[in-house]
Each structure stands twice: as structure tokens, then as C-alpha cells.
Design an enzyme around this catalytic site. Sequence first.
Site, PDB file in Angstrom:
ATOM      1  N   HIS A 139      99.829  17.139  18.625  1.00 21.05           N
ATOM      2  CA  HIS A 139     100.006  15.690  18.691  1.00 21.05           C
ATOM      3  C   HIS A 139     101.388  15.320  18.138  1.00 21.05           C
ATOM      4  CE1 HIS A 139      95.966  15.424  19.866  1.00 21.05           C
ATOM      5  NE2 HIS A 139      95.414  14.776  18.843  1.00 21.05           N
ATOM      6  N   CYS A 199      92.494  13.557  13.511  1.00 20.75           N
ATOM      7  CA  CYS A 199      93.675  14.429  13.549  1.00 20.75           C
ATOM      8  C   CYS A 199      94.985  13.649  13.498  1.00 20.75           C
ATOM      9  CB  CYS A 199      93.630  15.326  14.782  1.00 20.75           C
ATOM     10  SG  CYS A 199      93.220  14.465  16.316  1.00 20.75           S
TER      11      CYS A 199
END
Length: 340
Positions: A245, A132
Site C-alpha cells: 500500500h 493495514c
Amino acid sequence: MSSKTYTVAVVGATGAVGEAMLSILAERKFPVGTLHALASERSAGEKVAFGNQKLVVQDLATFDPAGVDIALFSAGGSVSKEYAPRFAAAGAVVIDNSSAFRYDDDVPLVVAEVNPEQVANRPRGIIANPNCSTMQMLVALAPIHRAAGIERINVATYQSVSGAGRTAMEELGRQTAAMLNFQPHEPAKFPVQIAFNLIPQIDEFMDNGYTREEMKLVWETRKILGDDAIQVNPTAVRVPVFFGHSEAVHLETRRKLSAGEARELLEAAPGVEVVDEREPGGYPTPVTHAAGADPVYVGRIREDLSHPRGLDLWIVADNIRKGAALNAVQVAELVVKARS
């Protein structure tokens, strides 16, 4: 999108990424004829949502993959290693979200906006989804690399607990509640307290002092961009955020690129949304922008004062959606498009 419909299997359908895959398949009106929701024996019999439908989860171990056209895997590396080749041998195109096949030369590692042409190069019938943190970084950096070449990347990631799974989110919730009520709390999922803290370790340490999560950024960046000369220096940090994130990225390009030129490239890049106002709140954050959203957000675009060809960026994305589930569905759409 083709008018033909496809038989689709989602492996790991009861996990956070699996649930997001089901949601995104419905949202994007993927041409599903039949959809199989698969998980381990202990989850078999549960129901999961697919649009307005409720699907009964089937046991992966006893499921016959014959007839499946596309299989989206998000059940961990050991499950993928055992079952992905079986689905591929039965004729399915497997799109795997684990790290099981990412570094195999005969498995393409694909970010839909960056190297979509690699979808066709799948001799084993398997396509890998990147990590990711690599995914969101390269959606933003690919147009810069194409325009000016990237020589070196220094990146510090600030990764939400959802990247470590449901138990990690539960631990953050429990610890936060306990601390606010002056109650004792012990870490279980993480090595130390995560609530109101930062942990500069994600995954296991390697012999060179970096963690495996950090080295994924090195290996995957070079493979996806097709350039082994790019130097990557990562630090990965777990932060007490549930979803999204964030990355502080410093680039050194081979050709001088101004902040204005970089901003123009990013504004035109697929999958990128620029939020870059030099005022309070004029930048993306995981809570205010990324969580639950599809784009990769980029802000704090500026030239580095310490390097003549340096650029600094702040990159934010939802790690469950774009960082995993959405890209898998986008890759499946590329497979369908190539067949139509």
C-alpha cells in the site's frame, strides 16, 4: 525473548495473512512449543508451512482452545466475533486482525512501535490489530505527533489488491492476461475493472459519503494516538498492484516542523526506513521496496508550499506483512516480554 515456550494457534492459517503469520513466527524464532494451524472445515486436512515443518490444518469449529497461550486471528470479523471470546475465556491472549473489536473501549488497538504499553490493558483478553493503511501511516506519523503535535491529516491511499484477499489478486491476474490477449473480461470481486485502472472505493459507502475503509483511518488514528482532536480527511483508492500500500500524506502540525527535522525524527523511528533522495528512483515504491519487506518506507519528505506548518510525506509498506501479520507477531512478542 523468554526461554519459556508457548502454545500458539493461528486462526485462518490458509489465508494470505495466516501464511505470513506462520512464516514470520518462524523467521523471528518466536518461542513456539506447540503450534496449531486452524481454518474452516473445508480447509481442514490441508498442510501449511511453518519453518521446515508441514502442519496439518485443523477444523476451527471442533478445536478445543484449552491450553492455548496466544491465538493469532486472521479469518474475518464474523469468525473473530464467534471464536475469539472462546479462546480468551480458555486463557489465551487473542490478537485479532479483523475489525470486530477495534472500536471497543475495552479492547486495545495496538501498533507495536507506537503504543506498545497498551498491550497490558486487555480486560477481555483480546488485542486488536489496526487496519493495514492506518498501521503504516501511524508508524511514520507517531514520532512527528510526539514532537510537534498533529492537527490535521489529509491522506490519499493507493491500496494493492492483496488487501481484498486472494480472489482479488486472481481477478487482477485474469483481467490483465485477458486484456493483453484482447479477450473479454468481466469484474467479479470489484465493481469495475481493476486491471490498468484505479477504483476510488474500498469497502461500502457510509451516510457521510466516505467509505468505511476511509473512516477506519479516522477512528483508528485517534484511538491509537490517544488524541480525539486530530482531524483526518481520507480518500482510499484501489490500484492494480499485487502487494504494498502507498499513501500520499499531507500533515498540518501544531508546532512548525521543518522537513529536515521531520527527516531526522523518521530516521530514528523504530520500524521506519527513509528513502528520500531527490533524484529519479530516490523514493520508495510498493514493488521496488515494500513487497515482501518489513519496514515502513518514507520518502518525498518536504514542506508544504500552501501551509505554514504543513509537511508532505510518501509512505509505503507491505500490507500483508507489516500491515497485518508482522504487527500481530510483534504484539505477541510484547505479551511474551511482559510475562518474562
